[in-house]
Motif scaffolding. Structure first.
Motif, PDB file in Angstrom:
ATOM      1  N   ASP A   8       0.862  -1.182   0.000  1.00 26.49           N
ATOM      2  CA  ASP A   8       0.000   0.000   0.000  1.00 26.49           C
ATOM      3  C   ASP A   8       0.901   1.236   0.000  1.00 26.49           C
ATOM      4  O   ASP A   8       1.052   1.915   1.013  1.00 26.49           O
ATOM      5  CB  ASP A   8      -0.925  -0.036   1.216  1.00 26.49           C
ATOM      6  CG  ASP A   8      -1.847  -1.233   1.194  1.00 26.49           C
ATOM      7  OD1 ASP A   8      -2.953  -1.120   0.661  1.00 26.49           O
ATOM      8  OD2 ASP A   8      -1.444  -2.317   1.678  1.00 26.49           O
ATOM      9  N   VAL A  17       5.061  -9.001  -0.187  1.00 27.72           N
ATOM     10  CA  VAL A  17       5.153 -10.467  -0.241  1.00 27.72           C
ATOM     11  C   VAL A  17       4.197 -10.951  -1.330  1.00 27.72           C
ATOM     12  O   VAL A  17       3.038 -10.521  -1.384  1.00 27.72           O
ATOM     13  CB  VAL A  17       4.796 -11.100   1.114  1.00 27.72           C
ATOM     14  CG1 VAL A  17       4.834 -12.621   1.025  1.00 27.72           C
ATOM     15  CG2 VAL A  17       5.757 -10.612   2.190  1.00 27.72           C
ATOM     16  N   MET A  56       0.188 -10.690  -2.411  1.00 24.85           N
ATOM     17  CA  MET A  56      -0.775 -11.234  -1.450  1.00 24.85           C
ATOM     18  C   MET A  56      -1.696 -10.121  -0.962  1.00 24.85           C
ATOM     19  O   MET A  56      -1.263  -8.985  -0.753  1.00 24.85           O
ATOM     20  CB  MET A  56      -0.043 -11.848  -0.269  1.00 24.85           C
ATOM     21  CG  MET A  56       0.648 -13.122  -0.661  1.00 24.85           C
ATOM     22  SD  MET A  56       1.150 -14.032   0.800  1.00 24.85           S
ATOM     23  CE  MET A  56       2.055 -15.355   0.014  1.00 24.85           C
TER      24      MET A  56
END
Ligand code: AMP
Length: 279
Positions: A150, A176, A184
């Protein structure tokens, strides 16, 4: 592992940690935890004596018509995962606990909050900055760990911390990914098999930009065009934004440089996914 549902309990538990002279690390999350979240916990464990995490699906960062009601909630599983990682304190308040009736005070990081995701999700970063400020007041961590996934959120939080003199170190941790490159996300759970495959185009588009950049191309227009071309090849994916921005200001640039962010957001079906790379 202690689970606190009230501000009072959490505040007391965090104070006791600091009074004992221990460095307190904090990982705020909305739950439905995956390896991305756990990487933040591990970074916090590595740099701090005690780790606190929060699980709170923050209503104020969801817009009308967004996925607040259906956002995955898996508290029992999350609790087990955090316990296994050695988290000592978990803060899991209700919405009523976090937002007293009649609350009218907001934290707005002006300018930054209207960039990237903030442009497509009006009010989102006001909700994020407000809840993170509130969590920082409750926990008073020495360091707080956020995901580079983010990227705009990291910029907003860093600026808030600077502008409002929070005594917390902000640590941004790498994205990740699944083995095939998909970043993810708790929202990946919304994707069916076909969409899961289509979603790979986000990562592919970023890799295409990286390759062109590594071959010496610096013109943002050309780099973005290459990313857009890749996205367009997956017809069912609807683009939200594709931009190259300066990491702190989130301002779009004309010439790409090391450390800048290539960021993409797109809808796969009704699921909005984001991804980015640092050049
Ligand atoms: P969320 O639960 O979506 O609010 O995310 C909580 C924290 O985990 C945020 O700081 C996110 O940036 C971070 N995060 C989410 N996904 C990933 C990922 N794939 N890799 C690293 N950090 C992540």
């Amino acid at each position: 592992m202690k689970i606190c549902n009230t501000i009072e309990e959490m505040r007391a538990a965090c104070r006791a940690v600091r009074r004992a002279g221990k460095r307190l690390g904090f990982v705020p999350t909305m739950g439905a935890l995956h390896e991305g979240h756990l990487s933040l916990v591990r970074a916090a464990k590595a740099g701090c004596d005690v780790v606190a995490a929060s699980i709170f699906v923050n209503p104020t960062q969801f817009g009308a018509g967004e996925d607040l009601a259906k956002y995955p909630r898996r508290f029992d599983r999350d609790r087990e995962l955090l316990e296994r990682e050695g988290v000592e304190l978990v803060f899991a308040p209700s919405a009523e606990e976090m937002y007293p009736a009649g609350a009218v005070t907001w934290v707005t990081v002006e300018g930054l909050s209207d960039k990237l995701d903030g442009r497509s999700r009006p009010g989102h970063f006001r909700g994020v900055a407000t809840v993170v400020a509130k969590l920082f007041h409750v926990v008073e961590p020495d360091a707080a760990f956020f995901g580079q996934k983010d990227a705009a959120q990291v910029a907003v939080i860093r600026r808030m911390v600077r502008d409002l003199n929070f005594a917390v170190e902000i640590v941004a941790c790498p994205i990740v990914r699944e083995a095939d490159g998909l970043a993810m996300s708790s929202r990946n759970a919304y994707l069916d098999g076909q969409q899961r495959n289509q979603a790979l185009v986000l990562h592919r588009s970023l890799m295409r930009v990286r390759k062109l950049w590594e071959s010496g191309e610096c013109a943002a227009e050309k780099l973005v065009a290459a990313g857009l071309k890749e996205i367009a090849e997956e017809e069912s994916v609807r683009l939200d934004y594709f931009e190259i921005v300066e990491a702190d200001s989130l301002e779009p640039v004309e010439r790409a440089k090391s450390g800048m962010v290539v960021a993409v957001a797109a809808f796969v079906g009704t699921t909005r996914l984001i991804d980015n790379i640092l050049l």
